[in-house]
Scaffold this motif. Structure first.
Motif, short mmCIF file in Angstrom:
data_model
loop_
_atom_site.label_atom_id
_atom_site.label_comp_id
_atom_site.label_asym_id
_atom_site.label_seq_id
_atom_site.Cartn_x
_atom_site.Cartn_y
_atom_site.Cartn_z
N ALA A 331 0.81 -0.94 0.22
CA ALA A 331 0.00 -0.30 -0.30
C ALA A 331 1.04 1.26 -0.12
CB ALA A 331 -1.10 -0.11 1.52
N MET A 332 1.82 1.32 0.53
CA MET A 332 2.89 1.92 1.06
C MET A 332 3.52 2.70 -0.72
SD MET A 332 4.24 1.26 4.89
CE MET A 332 5.47 2.55 4.46
N ASP A 335 0.73 4.44 -3.00
CA ASP A 335 0.93 5.18 -3.08
C ASP A 335 1.22 6.51 -3.19
OD1 ASP A 335 -1.25 7.36 -0.59
OD2 ASP A 335 1.01 7.10 -0.04
N VAL A 338 1.37 5.93 -7.26
CA VAL A 338 0.04 7.17 -7.23
C VAL A 338 0.45 8.69 -7.54
CG1 VAL A 338 -2.67 7.69 -7.39
CG2 VAL A 338 -1.55 5.33 -7.31
N LYS A 339 0.65 8.65 -6.42
CA LYS A 339 1.38 10.34 -5.97
C LYS A 339 2.82 11.10 -6.37
CE LYS A 339 -1.13 10.10 -1.31
NZ LYS A 339 -0.60 10.39 0.57
#
Length: 806
Positions: A331-332, A335, A338-339
């Motif tokens: 997930a990290m 993230d 995506v960012k």
């Protein structure tokens, strides 16, 4: 033109007014969907029969070959396991022949109805099962199933008329079938003859004491007649006797004597008939119930399957903890991607990658360590379940044994009660009829006594002699009839029984069926339908869009802006191409004549997934706008991941849209103007960075403003919304967004999720484009109203008009 994936777009700012397009553009009314629509959920649980046709239409290309292969394999398996069965037949007939006396021995009028119960009774079948010469018969070789197989393979039916009976037996061995059939009939005939002999013997035993009693009565009356004769000779009784005999009352006396004799004979014969009915002592056949054995319940210990072991491993506490750690690392990392923070925090990103790899490696080791524990735990659970099943099976067998004993006792009591009830009914009927006969006999004897006393006054001893002679005649007549009955029974007593064989069973020459055609047809049909059933289950689960009406009813869907016919292929599809182009023109008219979208200049054509026709719709819509308005139209291929427009128009890729966004070229340098002055195409170009980095909201707004300053209209083909997040930036920057839905391809849940994402991103959704409709169906629904140009020839395609105009 080849179909492509769908794309999604949304408006943002209007370059003509300078105002924010979010305020000027028409947006879809209503709140943003944050949960599944209840109506759609309801539709997913209902079954629409139309899905059967949709399944066939989508699956026939692979389901028919797969079904044919499965049908062939199952047919081969059935034929491989097929064992021919033979049926032998033994024909019986009721024996209605007689020597002298008819109706002395009983003859069955419906042999199949009266004898079936006896043939299937254990007293007939048990000797067959106990016959050691039949233990090699395939169907009787296993003692545990021999009785069940014997009853299942034995068939009894009428032989064509009520007095004939046919016994049939089936087996895999033709000789064995005939042997068992004949053995069953022989056992039945033995029992039948035994019953008939017992009934006749009972009648004879009953008649013997009656004959003896009447013989004694005749001797006594003969002595009386002799004594009265000697006394009468000394008194010269002739005159008085003549006078009495000449009297008219003598005739009445004679008639009374005759009727009294007939009634006594009838009474005696009636009693003999009661014994003949089978209710005398020893006349009833004794049959007992043979308790059946309780079938043993087999309990097997279940072994843990691999899927259960894997599930137990995943349920281990250490495995779950490690899996959560792996998920956190992933997930990290996601993230950061995506960012678009990877280039800023490259070191931290690499550390996360290494930590993820170490965690995954550790997870695999922990899973290996947890495997023996999981297997041991599953074995323990299986052993406990096995012991419980054993206990349950023992209790079930004990319960069945108790039920069987209770049922046998109940059946025994009911059988005795029924037999006693039938005997009591027969005795009551016999007593009633006997009372009637006895009453008539008493009346006649009373009249006879009165008449006799009156005549004795005139005849004296001579009259007594006459009466004694008459009584002797009556007794002699009754004795003669009883002896005649015994003689008739002895004469007509059949040597070959009440039922005799007309044709013995012989080994059949051919089996019942040379091949199991019915079973083959049934099994092959089921196997052939299995692929279609799998396809039906899949289609029912995915809930594809099958037609415009069902799509409109499926929950909170965007209204349909227009239906587009299927894109034709080949050079002989002129009419279908015309219908396709007409449907695109109708879509363009609906878009620009709508009160909400008539000021639209930038359009994004989107779809939830690839393969839903967005590339074809966007390219043809751009051509239709250019043709109808005469303004310049820019067609932008915004699908940077898998571009199509350069292949549709046969253009070079060039710097393209990616180069313009990256600042490597201006819009005028990247646009391909080779198609003419009205339609220009901006290919996608080649990616040099992440699409999320190139397609930013601010960059797309600047690009749209620049394009609208040079072109009247901008049409953008986009990447699938659910697969590519950058499409949301495009949809939020344009004036109107069209969502493409392909018939029999798009799924309702995907369309719903696409709509939610677009609304959450602030896209102005103009409507849905329902594509993939056949030309015939489109013409049927909307008509086919063609037009002629110039010399009467019909309109050409868009491509030809564009070439002519350029």
């Amino acid at each position: 033109m080849a179909t492509s994936r769908k794309k999604t777009t949304t408006p943002n700012r209007n370059p003509e007014t300078g105002a924010d397009r979010d305020q000027a553009r028409p947006r879809r009314k209503g709140p943003v969907m944050t949960g599944p629509p209840s109506r759609a959920a309801t539709d997913e649980t209902s079954f629409d029969p139309w899905i059967i046709w949709v399944t066939f239409r989508r699956c026939w290309a692979w389901a028919i070959p797969a079904g044919a292969v499965l049908a062939g394999l199952t047919a081969m398996a059935v034929l491989r396991g097929f064992v021919p069965r033979y049926e032998a037949s033994h024909l019986l007939v009721a024996n209605d022949e007689y020597v002298v006396f008819n109706n002395v021995m009983k003859v069955s009028k419906d042999l199949a109805r009266t004898e079936t119960a006896l043939i299937l009774n254990p007293i007939v079948l048990d000797p067959v099962l106990a016959d050691s010469s039949l233990h090699d018969v395939p169907s009787l070789s296993d003692p545990a199933t021999a009785e069940a197989n014997l009853r299942a393979n034995l068939k009894i039916k009428g032989g064509g008329d009520p007095k004939s009976l046919e016994v049939r037996y089936q087996d895999t061995d033709r000789d064995a079938a005939a042997r068992v059939c004949n053995a069953v009939v022989e056992s039945y005939l033995r029992q039948r003859d035994s019953f008939d002999d017992a009934r006749v013997n009972d009648v004879e035993r009953w008649l013997e004491p009656e004959i003896l009693r009447w013989e004694q009565e005749v001797e006594k009356r003969q002595s009386l007649v002799q004594a009265l004769s000697e006394e009468a000779l000394g008194f010269s009784p002739g005159h008085a006797l003549d006078r009495a005999e000449n009297d008219t009352n003598v005739a009445l006396l004679t008639q009374l004597r005759s009727e009294i004799g007939d009634l006594k004979i009838e009474l005696a014969m009636f009693d003999a008939g009661l014994a003949d009915s089978g209710f005398s002592a020893g006349g009833a056949a004794k049959t007992g119930l043979t308790p059946g054995s309780v079938e043993a319940i087999v309990v097997k210990r279940a072994e843990p399957r691999e899927s259960q072991i894997l599930a137990a491993i995943e349920n281990d506490s250490k495995v779950r903890e490690t899996v959560r750690k792996v998920d956190r690392y992933r997930a990290m990392i996601l993230d950061l991607e995506v960012k678009d923070m990877v280039r800023v925090s490259r070191t931290y990103y690499n550390e996360l990658i290494r930590s993820l790899a170490e965690a995954e490696s550790k997870l695999e080791g922990i899973r290996q360590e947890a495997r023996p524990r999981a297997i041991a735990k599953l074995d323990q659970i299986a052993e406990e379940q096995y012991q419980r099943d054993l206990a349950n099976a023992e209790r079930e067998m004990e319960f069945q044994r108790e039920q069987l004993l209770a049922r046998l006792k109940q059946e025994g009591r009911e059988s005795e009660q029924m037999k006693e009830a039938r005997a009591a009914a027969v005795r009551m009927e016999h007593d009633a009829q006997r009372k009637v006969i006895a009453s008539r006999l008493d009346i006649l004897q009373s009249q006879y006594s009165e008449e006799r006393q009156r005549l004795e006054k005139f005849g004296g001893t001579t009259a007594q002699l006459q009466f004694a002679q008459d009584e002797l005649d009556v007794a002699s007549g009754l004795l003669k009839k009883l002896r005649d009955r015994v003689a008739a029974i002895h004469t007509e007593r059949r040597q070959d029984g009440a039922v005799r064989t007309l044709a013995v069973a012989r080994p059949p020459k051919s089996p019942i069926e040379t091949a199991p055609y019915k079973k083959l047809a049934m099994v092959s049909s089921v196997a052939f339908l299995i692929p279609f059933l799998i396809g039906l289950a899949f289609e029912y689960r995915v809930q594809r869009v099958t037609d415009a009406s069902s799509f409109s009813k499926a929950g909170d869907m965007v209204p349909i802006m227009g239906e587009v016919a299927r894109l034709p292929t080949g050079s002989r599809s002129q009419k279908r191409r015309r219908v396709f182009e007409e449907s695109i023109d109708t879509l363009r008219a609906n878009l620009f004549l709508s009160m909400d979208t008539n000021k639209t200049r930038s359009i994004a054509v989107v779809s939830g997934m690839s393969g839903e026709g967005k590339s074809s719709v966007s390219s043809q819509l751009a051509l239709s706008i250019a043709k109808a308005t005469g303004g310049t139209v820019l067609l932008v291929d915004g699908d940077l991941r898998c571009p199509d427009q350069h292949e549709i128009f046969g253009l070079e890729m060039g710097v393209g849209f990616a180069g313009v966004l990256a600042g490597k070229a201006t819009l005028a340098e990247a646009v391909d103007t080779s198609l003419g002055g009205l339609i220009h195409v901006l290919p996608a170009g080649r990616l040099t960075a992440s699409p999320h980095r190139l397609v930013s909201p601010s960059g797309i707004r600047d690009f749209i403003d620049d394009a609208l300053s040079q072109y009247s209209y901008v049409v953008m083909d986009t990447a699938p919304v659910l697969s590519a997040g950058e499409t949301l930036a495009v949809a939020s920057a344009v004036d109107a967004t069209l969502i493409c839905v392909m018939r029999d391809v798009s799924r309702i849940d995907n369309v719903t999720r696409t709509t939610r994402r677009l609304e959450a991103a602030g896209a102005s959704i103009a409507g849905t484009v329902f594509s993939g409709v056949s030309a015939r169906q489109y013409s049927y629904r909307y008509g086919d109203y063609d037009y002629a140009i110039g010399d009467g020839s019909f309109g050409d395609s868009y491509h030809d008009e564009e070439q002519a105009s350029s």
